[in-house]
Scaffold this active site. Structure first.
Site, PDB file in Angstrom:
ATOM      1  N   PHE A  50       0.803  -1.232   0.000  1.00  0.00           N
ATOM      2  CA  PHE A  50       0.000   0.000   0.000  1.00  0.00           C
ATOM      3  C   PHE A  50       0.834   1.279   0.000  1.00  0.00           C
ATOM      4  CE2 PHE A  50      -2.193  -3.350   2.461  1.00  0.00           C
ATOM      5  CZ  PHE A  50      -3.183  -3.634   1.534  1.00  0.00           C
ATOM      6  N   ASP A  51       0.294   2.291  -0.672  1.00  0.00           N
ATOM      7  CA  ASP A  51       0.913   3.623  -0.671  1.00  0.00           C
ATOM      8  C   ASP A  51       0.133   4.583   0.232  1.00  0.00           C
ATOM      9  OD1 ASP A  51       2.632   2.720  -2.702  1.00  0.00           O
ATOM     10  OD2 ASP A  51       1.099   3.198  -4.210  1.00  0.00           O
TER      11      ASP A  51
END
Lengths: 319, 319
Positions: free
Chosen positions: A21-22
């Site tokens: 995830f960012d």
């Protein structure tokens, strides 16, 4: 549905999970400190904090995520506080955050009205059922409003009000939207005014529709209950702009422009936070057990809402 | 379903219709004059009167029915007025009636609590959300209560209220029933108190659940809307003691002991009055067109609620 992965103590698992995830959306409902009285808080309620008590290693976890270049958004259904109010809370607790990272249901509603509905002025005026948090966010988005905390509406209904509301002389012809949130000062007069606007075709929005508000180790009527009289009178639901409504997710995406498959929702409630992430088709969801839902709720066969992973406490992500 | 019989001008039909019944239940909702302000009345609303305007020959029709030995009951969902208040209204308009013939939803609730629920004292105390009509009827049946029009509850909620309600110190341990009616003074404090009693197991009753209140040629929030917040918060409906709930019919029968097959409901609304009579398995129902429903509503193919007969105006029964 596969079993959620238990990440507490699983260093490799955490590393792998975080790498997917960012963007992390954090639930941060701290309804208990609406009155800045920490003794009213429910200790079992929350992801980041409970009143003035930060859960262990929360500030360090937030720092760790930032150091990895993750983008953070703090999402709350509490409409009584503005983003600026929340920023003060973060500062007080020593969590690094800026106003732009906070996304509350009042702000969500203001963004929806200003950037998505875009009614032509002057018919974009809002009649507010709620507290100052809503007013501040409408101001921030340049949306005109009446009602809210105006003392002129904090009184009993009088016989002449019935006449003047019915014939429209006591109504503002520019109001095209009714926005219903948690209102500790609700009364029959305000309900009647809002009902008149709705009967005249106003758009019906709600900051959120939570039925209850956890306070002082008990439950009190939530925003959804404060607005339920209006829903019953007009015979249709309001469009909710808080979790788990996807109108809020759309508003968040509209502001932050992220890739949903690279975003993760972190929260303590299955039926709001985790559902919000799953319905929004985010890449992942993480349940934190310091809050409302217990693990039995999602580990049971046939559980309606199951997160991708879970930890006992947010600080466990430090490994 | 057979077509309803049109009785206006049909002398033989009227004679035959009246002969079938010993008891007539009349709708007499005159919500418009709650404030004794007749200009607030909706002229299209009613069976007997509209404000201070009696429909033609109503007093004479009532006399005619009495002269034939018929028993009359005046049924109303208006919980803000007591039977004594209604008696005054009848006197003013010149309709012969006595207090015992009036059956309002507040009285219905009081009868239900005192004679059907019969909780053992002191746990039979009622927390009232509503106006003085409810208090008067509870007094008449000897039911203890708190809340209602007590000025102590007509204020904003304060931080210490959350604590004192949550820990129970501000609650009356004898309250075993919450009774919700039309409350022009509703507020978040009263909703919170009622919600606490319900969370602690109190029985949940409503005088009636009408969503709207016709006033001043418009609609305002009705008893059902005033109580909807509580329904949403606790997640279950209240037992309604007004039309069309059969709990009200049971209470009426419990008091008057009549043969349902020899009773007729007279009213202007299909979805409350006529439905009330049909579900109660009364011998007949008579629609009066001086009120809310128009004949197209029940003469249309597939209409959900169809009366046995109808007249343009109650006075047409004089032939």
């Amino acid at each position: 549905m596969s079993q959620p992965r238990y990440l507490t103590g699983d260093k490799a698992g955490i590393e792998e999970f975080l790498s997917k995830f960012d963007v992390f959306l954090f639930d941060c409902d701290g309804t208990c400190d609406l009155y800045q009285r920490d003794q009213l808080c429910n200790p079992e309620d929350g992801v980041l904090w409970s009143g003035d008590h930060l859960f262990p290693k929360v500030a360090e976890t937030v720092e760790m995520l930032r150091s990895k270049g993750k983008r953070l958004v703090f999402v709350t259904n509490n409409s009584t506080k503005s983003r600026a109010d929340y920023k003060k809370k973060f500062d007080k607790l020593g969590i690094s955050a800026n106003v732009e990272e906070v996304f509350g249901s009042a702000y969500s509603a203001a963004v929806y009205i200003a950037r998505i509905l875009t009614l032509p002025a002057p018919r974009n005026k809002v009649f507010v059922l709620g507290e100052s948090g809503i007013e501040q966010e409408l101001d921030a988005e340049g949306v005109p409003y009446v009602g809210g905390t105006d003392p002129a509406f904090r009184r009993d209904i009088e016989p002449e009000d019935f006449t003047n509301l019915a014939n429209g002389s006591a109504l503002d012809p520019d109001v095209g939207i009714v926005l219903s949130g948690l209102d500790f000062h609700l009364n029959y007069l305000k309900m009647s005014i809002a009902f008149q606007y709705l009967q005249r075709g106003a758009i019906f929005l709600a900051t959120n529709t939570d039925s209850t508000l956890p306070m002082a180790h008990s439950l009190f009527p939530g925003a959804g209950s404060a607005g339920a009289g209006l829903v019953k009178a007009i015979g249709r639901e309001a469009l909710p702009l808080g979790k788990p409504s996807q109108a809020m997710m759309d508003a968040i995406e509209g502001k932050f422009h992220f890739d949903r498959s690279r975003a993760c929702m972190i929260g303590d409630r299955m039926n709001t936070d985790i559902q919000f992430g799953i319905e929004g088709k985010l890449g992942g969801t993480l349940a934190v057990l310091t809050g409302v839902s217990k693990k039995e709720e999602f580990l049971t066969e046939g559980a309606p809402t199951v997160p991708m992973a879970y930890v006992d406490s947010l600080g466990d992500l430090l490994g």
